[in-house]
Design a protein around this motif. Structure first.
Motif, PDB file in Angstrom:
ATOM      1  N   PRO A  99      11.747  -0.492 -15.130  1.00  0.00           N
ATOM      2  CA  PRO A  99      12.041  -1.902 -15.431  1.00  0.00           C
ATOM      3  C   PRO A  99      10.740  -2.678 -15.655  1.00  0.00           C
ATOM      4  N   ARG A 100      10.856  -3.851 -16.256  1.00  0.00           N
ATOM      5  CA  ARG A 100       9.673  -4.672 -16.500  1.00  0.00           C
ATOM      6  C   ARG A 100       9.074  -5.185 -15.204  1.00  0.00           C
ATOM      7  N   ALA A 101       9.900  -5.292 -14.175  1.00  0.00           N
ATOM      8  CA  ALA A 101       9.430  -5.708 -12.854  1.00  0.00           C
ATOM      9  C   ALA A 101      10.255  -4.982 -11.805  1.00  0.00           C
ATOM     10  N   LEU A 102       9.594  -4.460 -10.790  1.00  0.00           N
ATOM     11  CA  LEU A 102      10.320  -3.782  -9.722  1.00  0.00           C
ATOM     12  C   LEU A 102       9.628  -4.021  -8.386  1.00  0.00           C
ATOM     13  N   ARG A 103      10.368  -3.792  -7.317  1.00  0.00           N
ATOM     14  CA  ARG A 103       9.899  -4.073  -5.968  1.00  0.00           C
ATOM     15  C   ARG A 103       9.844  -2.804  -5.142  1.00  0.00           C
ATOM     16  N   LEU A 104       8.708  -2.607  -4.453  1.00  0.00           N
ATOM     17  CA  LEU A 104       8.587  -1.579  -3.438  1.00  0.00           C
ATOM     18  C   LEU A 104       8.567  -2.308  -2.100  1.00  0.00           C
ATOM     19  N   ASP A 105       9.568  -2.056  -1.260  1.00  0.00           N
ATOM     20  CA  ASP A 105       9.654  -2.837  -0.035  1.00  0.00           C
ATOM     21  C   ASP A 105       8.607  -2.411   0.982  1.00  0.00           C
ATOM     22  N   ARG A 106       8.474  -3.237   2.001  1.00  0.00           N
ATOM     23  CA  ARG A 106       7.435  -3.031   3.011  1.00  0.00           C
ATOM     24  C   ARG A 106       7.524  -1.649   3.657  1.00  0.00           C
ATOM     25  N   THR A 107       8.747  -1.165   3.869  1.00  0.00           N
ATOM     26  CA  THR A 107       8.926   0.133   4.515  1.00  0.00           C
ATOM     27  C   THR A 107       8.267   1.249   3.709  1.00  0.00           C
ATOM     28  N   ARG A 108       8.463   1.230   2.402  1.00  0.00           N
ATOM     29  CA  ARG A 108       7.879   2.271   1.553  1.00  0.00           C
ATOM     30  C   ARG A 108       6.356   2.131   1.475  1.00  0.00           C
ATOM     31  N   VAL A 109       5.881   0.898   1.423  1.00  0.00           N
ATOM     32  CA  VAL A 109       4.430   0.686   1.396  1.00  0.00           C
ATOM     33  C   VAL A 109       3.798   1.187   2.692  1.00  0.00           C
ATOM     34  N   GLU A 110       4.383   0.817   3.817  1.00  0.00           N
ATOM     35  CA  GLU A 110       3.824   1.218   5.108  1.00  0.00           C
ATOM     36  C   GLU A 110       3.891   2.727   5.316  1.00  0.00           C
ATOM     37  N   ALA A 111       4.864   3.382   4.710  1.00  0.00           N
ATOM     38  CA  ALA A 111       5.018   4.827   4.875  1.00  0.00           C
ATOM     39  C   ALA A 111       4.099   5.635   3.965  1.00  0.00           C
ATOM     40  N   THR A 112       3.301   4.941   3.145  1.00  0.00           N
ATOM     41  CA  THR A 112       2.387   5.619   2.214  1.00  0.00           C
ATOM     42  C   THR A 112       0.967   5.204   2.580  1.00  0.00           C
ATOM     43  N   PRO A 113       0.278   5.996   3.414  1.00  0.00           N
ATOM     44  CA  PRO A 113      -1.035   5.574   3.942  1.00  0.00           C
ATOM     45  C   PRO A 113      -2.055   5.201   2.873  1.00  0.00           C
ATOM     46  N   LEU A 114      -2.119   5.961   1.785  1.00  0.00           N
ATOM     47  CA  LEU A 114      -3.108   5.653   0.745  1.00  0.00           C
ATOM     48  C   LEU A 114      -2.862   4.270   0.167  1.00  0.00           C
ATOM     49  N   LEU A 115      -1.614   3.960  -0.111  1.00  0.00           N
ATOM     50  CA  LEU A 115      -1.265   2.651  -0.675  1.00  0.00           C
ATOM     51  C   LEU A 115      -1.501   1.551   0.353  1.00  0.00           C
ATOM     52  N   ARG A 116      -0.998   1.745   1.557  1.00  0.00           N
ATOM     53  CA  ARG A 116      -1.124   0.750   2.621  1.00  0.00           C
ATOM     54  C   ARG A 116      -2.585   0.426   2.918  1.00  0.00           C
ATOM     55  N   ASP A 117      -3.411   1.456   3.067  1.00  0.00           N
ATOM     56  CA  ASP A 117      -4.801   1.236   3.463  1.00  0.00           C
ATOM     57  C   ASP A 117      -5.634   0.625   2.337  1.00  0.00           C
ATOM     58  N   THR A 118      -5.348   1.001   1.089  1.00  0.00           N
ATOM     59  CA  THR A 118      -6.091   0.420  -0.036  1.00  0.00           C
ATOM     60  C   THR A 118      -5.761  -1.058  -0.192  1.00  0.00           C
ATOM     61  N   LEU A 119      -4.497  -1.405  -0.044  1.00  0.00           N
ATOM     62  CA  LEU A 119      -4.103  -2.816  -0.106  1.00  0.00           C
ATOM     63  C   LEU A 119      -4.750  -3.616   1.022  1.00  0.00           C
ATOM     64  N   ALA A 120      -4.793  -3.029   2.224  1.00  0.00           N
ATOM     65  CA  ALA A 120      -5.417  -3.719   3.361  1.00  0.00           C
ATOM     66  C   ALA A 120      -6.905  -3.937   3.115  1.00  0.00           C
ATOM     67  N   LEU A 121      -7.554  -2.961   2.524  1.00  0.00           N
ATOM     68  CA  LEU A 121      -8.980  -3.088   2.218  1.00  0.00           C
ATOM     69  C   LEU A 121      -9.221  -4.219   1.226  1.00  0.00           C
ATOM     70  N   LEU A 122      -8.418  -4.278   0.169  1.00  0.00           N
ATOM     71  CA  LEU A 122      -8.602  -5.293  -0.862  1.00  0.00           C
ATOM     72  C   LEU A 122      -8.276  -6.698  -0.351  1.00  0.00           C
ATOM     73  N   ALA A 123      -7.409  -6.773   0.657  1.00  0.00           N
ATOM     74  CA  ALA A 123      -6.996  -8.082   1.181  1.00  0.00           C
ATOM     75  C   ALA A 123      -7.720  -8.468   2.463  1.00  0.00           C
ATOM     76  N   ALA A 124      -8.732  -7.703   2.850  1.00  0.00           N
ATOM     77  CA  ALA A 124      -9.429  -7.970   4.117  1.00  0.00           C
ATOM     78  C   ALA A 124     -10.027  -9.385   4.119  1.00  0.00           C
ATOM     79  N   PRO A 125      -9.887 -10.131   5.217  1.00  0.00           N
ATOM     80  CA  PRO A 125     -10.439 -11.495   5.293  1.00  0.00           C
ATOM     81  C   PRO A 125     -11.942 -11.509   5.028  1.00  0.00           C
ATOM     82  N   GLY A 126     -12.360 -12.441   4.195  1.00  0.00           N
ATOM     83  CA  GLY A 126     -13.777 -12.589   3.911  1.00  0.00           C
ATOM     84  C   GLY A 126     -14.335 -11.592   2.916  1.00  0.00           C
ATOM     85  N   ARG A 127     -13.510 -10.675   2.444  1.00  0.00           N
ATOM     86  CA  ARG A 127     -14.003  -9.672   1.495  1.00  0.00           C
ATOM     87  C   ARG A 127     -14.271 -10.322   0.138  1.00  0.00           C
TER      88      ARG A 127
END
Length: 267
Positions: A99-127
């Motif tokens: 689809p042109r837009a789709l949603r991956l819910d929090r459960t799937r994001v949290e269950a995928t360490p590579l995705l979860r940790d990369t997002l956390a790195l990019l969103a780190a406070p002060g980064r």
């Protein structure tokens, strides 16, 4: 707030706090909560709104990763916005059919360490934005596409959990000397059962999926790095340069050298 990108770019929005709605032409509206990830595979024009006044501020122009505040404090949302390019000629039929837009819910994001940790790195406070952000954004896209194109029954796991393990192995360990036999072993299945289940789940054969992943990485190396062209085949898992050139030409319709000469930098 309206945003638009070129057809060769993908956009991702990761909700860090609050709730918001994403509306894109030709797609159902997505209601997003903290932890959710919205993916627009072709960078479709879309609108983000949050809070009673549905107002927002535009994300920073240019960088691959940036923070976005929507609505008023306490009633709006805070998001990490990522933009990254890819060559649609190399995209699998599964990706082009999304689809042109789709949603991956929090459960799937949290269950995928590579995705979860990369997002956390990019969103780190002060980064602050850095030169590695385009590569990190690409990795987020690749992992999100892996989740989005590996269908599961509603509320259930993959048809066989081994298929999920194999997809993850191909995504991150593409350069290893895989064969159908070793991929089946990774899945914990017989060769015939694995081949049938993989084709049913992914829509193509294990060998084709592996080739597509290797050639996609080769294209990135040619376009975004100064790695000698002669070193690219081995870096993505090819022992034969001839085999690599044939696979690359089949995918892109040109030689690796021609691709490097014409590929836009920093796509």
């Amino acid at each position: 707030m309206d945003t638009e990108t070129g057809t060769a770019r993908a956009v991702l929005h990761h909700v860090l706090a609050g709730t918001c709605r994403l509306s894109a032409a030709g797609a159902a509206a997505l209601d997003l909560a903290a932890g959710d990830l919205a993916l627009l595979p072709t960078g479709a024009r879309h609108r983000l709104s949050a809070g009673p006044d549905a107002s927002g501020t535009p994300p920073p122009a240019g960088p691959a990763a940036g923070l976005l505040e929507l609505g008023a404090p306490g009633t709006g949302a805070r998001l990490l916005t990522l933009r990254t390019g890819y060559d649609r000629r190399a995209a699998s039929p599964l990706v082009t059919a999304l689809p042109r837009a789709l949603r991956l819910d929090r459960t799937r994001v949290e269950a995928t360490p590579l995705l979860r940790d990369t997002l956390a790195l990019l969103a780190a406070p002060g980064r602050r934005p850095g030169p590695g952000d385009p590569l990190l954004a690409l990795r987020v896209l690749e992992t999100a596409l892996l989740l989005a194109t590996a269908p599961r029954p509603p509320g259930g796991p993959y048809p066989h959990p081994g298929i999920g393990r194999t997809l993850a192995a191909i995504e991150s360990r593409y350069a290893e000397p895989w064969t159908v036999v070793t991929l089946a072993r990774e899945a914990g299945m017989s060769r015939s059962a694995f081949t049938a289940a993989f084709r049913e789940t992914v829509g193509t054969s294990p060998a084709r999926h592996l080739t597509a992943r290797r050639i996609r990485e080769a294209a990135r190396l040619l376009a975004e790095t100064g790695l000698p062209q002669s070193a690219v085949p081995a870096r993505v898992g090819y022992r034969s340069r001839v085999g690599f050139h044939l696979a690359f030409r089949t995918t892109y319709g040109m030689t690796p050298g021609e691709y490097r000469a014409t590929a836009p930098r920093g796509a």
